[in-house]
Design a protein around this motif. Structure first.
Motif, PDB file in Angstrom:
ATOM      1  N   LYS A  18       0.805  -1.220   0.000  1.00  0.00           N
ATOM      2  CA  LYS A  18       0.000   0.000   0.000  1.00  0.00           C
ATOM      3  C   LYS A  18       0.839   1.272   0.000  1.00  0.00           C
ATOM      4  CE  LYS A  18      -0.902   0.766   4.882  1.00  0.00           C
ATOM      5  NZ  LYS A  18      -1.929   1.066   5.837  1.00  0.00           N
ATOM      6  N   LEU A  19       2.126   1.209   0.363  1.00  0.00           N
ATOM      7  CA  LEU A  19       2.971   2.395   0.349  1.00  0.00           C
ATOM      8  C   LEU A  19       3.846   2.509  -0.897  1.00  0.00           C
ATOM      9  CD1 LEU A  19       4.162   2.900   4.040  1.00  0.00           C
ATOM     10  CD2 LEU A  19       2.316   4.027   2.816  1.00  0.00           C
ATOM     11  N   ILE A  24       0.239   4.230  -5.131  1.00  0.00           N
ATOM     12  CA  ILE A  24      -0.439   5.405  -4.584  1.00  0.00           C
ATOM     13  C   ILE A  24      -0.808   6.359  -5.715  1.00  0.00           C
ATOM     14  CG2 ILE A  24      -0.129   7.492  -3.186  1.00  0.00           C
ATOM     15  CD1 ILE A  24       1.611   5.726  -1.302  1.00  0.00           C
ATOM     16  N   LEU A  60       4.530   9.274   1.939  1.00  0.00           N
ATOM     17  CA  LEU A  60       3.805   8.159   1.319  1.00  0.00           C
ATOM     18  C   LEU A  60       2.610   7.736   2.169  1.00  0.00           C
ATOM     19  CD1 LEU A  60       6.759   6.019  -0.058  1.00  0.00           C
ATOM     20  CD2 LEU A  60       5.131   7.424  -1.368  1.00  0.00           C
ATOM     21  N   TRP A  63      -0.088  10.369   1.599  1.00  0.00           N
ATOM     22  CA  TRP A  63      -0.695  10.236   0.278  1.00  0.00           C
ATOM     23  C   TRP A  63      -1.493   8.937   0.140  1.00  0.00           C
ATOM     24  CZ3 TRP A  63      -1.813  13.757  -3.121  1.00  0.00           C
ATOM     25  CH2 TRP A  63      -1.102  14.947  -3.131  1.00  0.00           C
ATOM     26  N   GLU A  64      -1.102   7.906   0.878  1.00  0.00           N
ATOM     27  CA  GLU A  64      -1.883   6.661   0.838  1.00  0.00           C
ATOM     28  C   GLU A  64      -3.274   6.917   1.403  1.00  0.00           C
ATOM     29  OE1 GLU A  64      -3.780   3.096   1.194  1.00  0.00           O
ATOM     30  OE2 GLU A  64      -3.295   4.237   3.000  1.00  0.00           O
ATOM     31  N   ALA A  67      -5.219   8.552  -1.280  1.00  0.00           N
ATOM     32  CA  ALA A  67      -5.599   7.546  -2.278  1.00  0.00           C
ATOM     33  C   ALA A  67      -6.764   6.704  -1.776  1.00  0.00           C
ATOM     34  CB  ALA A  67      -4.401   6.659  -2.618  1.00  0.00           C
TER      35      ALA A  67
END
Length: 107
Positions: A18-19, A24, A60, A63-64, A67
């Motif tokens: 997920k990172l 992302i 990250l 931002w995840e 997302a």
């Protein structure tokens, strides 16, 4: 001198799944992709100079979340951004009292 990884450990694990930056970016709205690209380049350049990946992982992670919200309901995310812009511009925005929100959420 080399450093042996412990069995079963993957030093790249935080940047996979997920990172993963590519994952992302692919889940963001087109209007957010440029912001992601700029921040990612900036924190990567910083990490190159400082040898510290924490700012990269922090960016990250942040931002995840964007997302995730984008995937879940893109239009709700866009509405939230428009509301935030209006609030930042000093406009009056209809709000719901926190007590009401807690009641509706069962908190």
């Amino acid at each position: 001198m080399s450093v042996a990884a412990s069995p079963g450990s993957d030093p790249a694990a935080p940047l996979s799944g997920k990172l993963a930056p590519r994952s992302i970016r692919g889940r963001l709205l087109p209007e957010d992709a440029g912001d992601f690209d700029r921040e990612y380049r900036r924190v990567m350049a910083e990490a190159t100079e400082t040898l510290d990946l924490k700012p990269v992982l922090d960016a990250l992670t942040r931002w995840e979340r964007v997302a995730f919200l984008t995937e879940r309901d893109p239009e709700a995310y866009r509405r939230m951004l428009r509301t935030a812009e209006r609030l930042n511009a000093g406009e009056d925005v209809e709000t719901i009292p926190w007590e009401q929100v807690k009641r509706e959420l069962g908190l």
